[in-house]
Design an enzyme around this catalytic site. Sequence first.
Site, short mmCIF file in Angstrom:
data_model
loop_
_atom_site.label_atom_id
_atom_site.label_comp_id
_atom_site.label_asym_id
_atom_site.label_seq_id
_atom_site.Cartn_x
_atom_site.Cartn_y
_atom_site.Cartn_z
N LYS A 178 0.86 -1.19 0.00
CA LYS A 178 0.00 0.00 0.00
C LYS A 178 0.89 1.23 0.00
O LYS A 178 1.66 1.46 0.93
CB LYS A 178 -0.90 0.00 1.23
CG LYS A 178 -1.88 1.17 1.27
CD LYS A 178 -2.77 1.07 2.51
CE LYS A 178 -3.74 2.24 2.60
NZ LYS A 178 -4.61 2.14 3.79
N ARG A 188 -10.87 9.71 1.56
CA ARG A 188 -10.81 10.29 2.90
C ARG A 188 -12.04 11.15 3.20
O ARG A 188 -12.42 11.31 4.35
CB ARG A 188 -9.50 11.07 3.07
CG ARG A 188 -8.32 10.11 3.11
CD ARG A 188 -6.97 10.78 3.15
NE ARG A 188 -5.93 9.75 3.19
CZ ARG A 188 -4.64 9.99 3.07
NH1 ARG A 188 -4.21 11.24 2.91
NH2 ARG A 188 -3.76 9.01 3.10
N GLU A 216 7.72 -6.47 1.51
CA GLU A 216 6.53 -6.39 2.37
C GLU A 216 5.56 -7.54 2.07
O GLU A 216 4.96 -8.12 2.98
CB GLU A 216 5.83 -5.05 2.17
CG GLU A 216 6.61 -3.85 2.67
CD GLU A 216 6.68 -3.78 4.19
OE1 GLU A 216 5.87 -4.46 4.85
OE2 GLU A 216 7.54 -3.05 4.70
N LYS A 231 -2.03 -1.45 -3.79
CA LYS A 231 -2.91 -0.29 -3.75
C LYS A 231 -2.07 0.99 -3.81
O LYS A 231 -1.12 1.11 -3.03
CB LYS A 231 -3.73 -0.31 -2.46
CG LYS A 231 -4.69 0.85 -2.29
CD LYS A 231 -5.43 0.76 -0.94
CE LYS A 231 -6.36 1.96 -0.78
NZ LYS A 231 -7.07 1.92 0.52
#
Length: 305
Positions: A178, A188, A216, A231
């Site tokens: 991400k 948001r 990751e 993402k």
Amino acid sequence: MVAETALRPAELVLPVFIKEGIVDPQVISSMPGVLQHTRESLRKAAAEAVEAGVGGIMVFGVPADKDGIGSAADDPDGISQVAISDIRAEVGDDLVIMADLCLCEYTDHGHCGIVTASGDVDNDATLERYAATAIAQAEAGAHMVAPSGMMDGQVGAIRKALDGAGYRGIPICGYSAKYASAFYGPFREAAEGTPKFGDRATHQQDPANALEALKEVALDLAEGADMVMVKPALSYLDVIRRVTDMVQVPVAAYQVSGEFAMVEAAAANGWIDRDKAIMETLIAIRRAGASVILTYWATEVARKL
């Protein structure tokens, strides 16, 4: 007949927002056609997704009350848990109910975890909140939990908590790559989770890095992730391809709010063909290797497919 890439409705996941305390669905100004749902309208949206053949739904809750630790995130009567239960009652197992697992929608400071007095996110204290939230989501009826906070060790902590609570069969979709992206702005507004100070660059990925994202992903898989996610999608098609070539699990890609908003805004101004642009972007994400695509157009596109 000879097209190399194709979309199937079952590969699409519909992200949805439910807001506590509203009587009517609320329009999100930066995301035309996307709503902050009531319980009733969300049940209807879930039923429509099933009818269209959509594979899954990702639930984001917006609580009426927020605090420093995001208490509503693991409250059995919290809006996300209520929404998950409602969807499960409405459509049963006909739709994979994925629960977004983070604290940014639930904290009064808007960050993804517990914040220290110095303003830093406390990774380990946050993991405890994530573990509790995962159990609450599983108890509410989620088929899958999806930790999106990018905390170190989040998948392992959640797996341990779910197993300990008797939910060994609940899979985890890790938001493994991400990025700290500029394309999250409209989201948001929808989730009402804008940080009150600072940003999330300390725990999200640097857009300049791809090898770091692979690391990751590998860490999440070692901790027990059953699916991994990249993402945003369109700016990171190369990362999707690299991840797909590396792993033996499904790879999801999230066509985020900014990607959605750009197409809708350009189409509204007559600058591009909306329907063709939607399909082209989704085909590009699928061609890059994603086996699951989260998109706000999921139900609309599934109907056309």
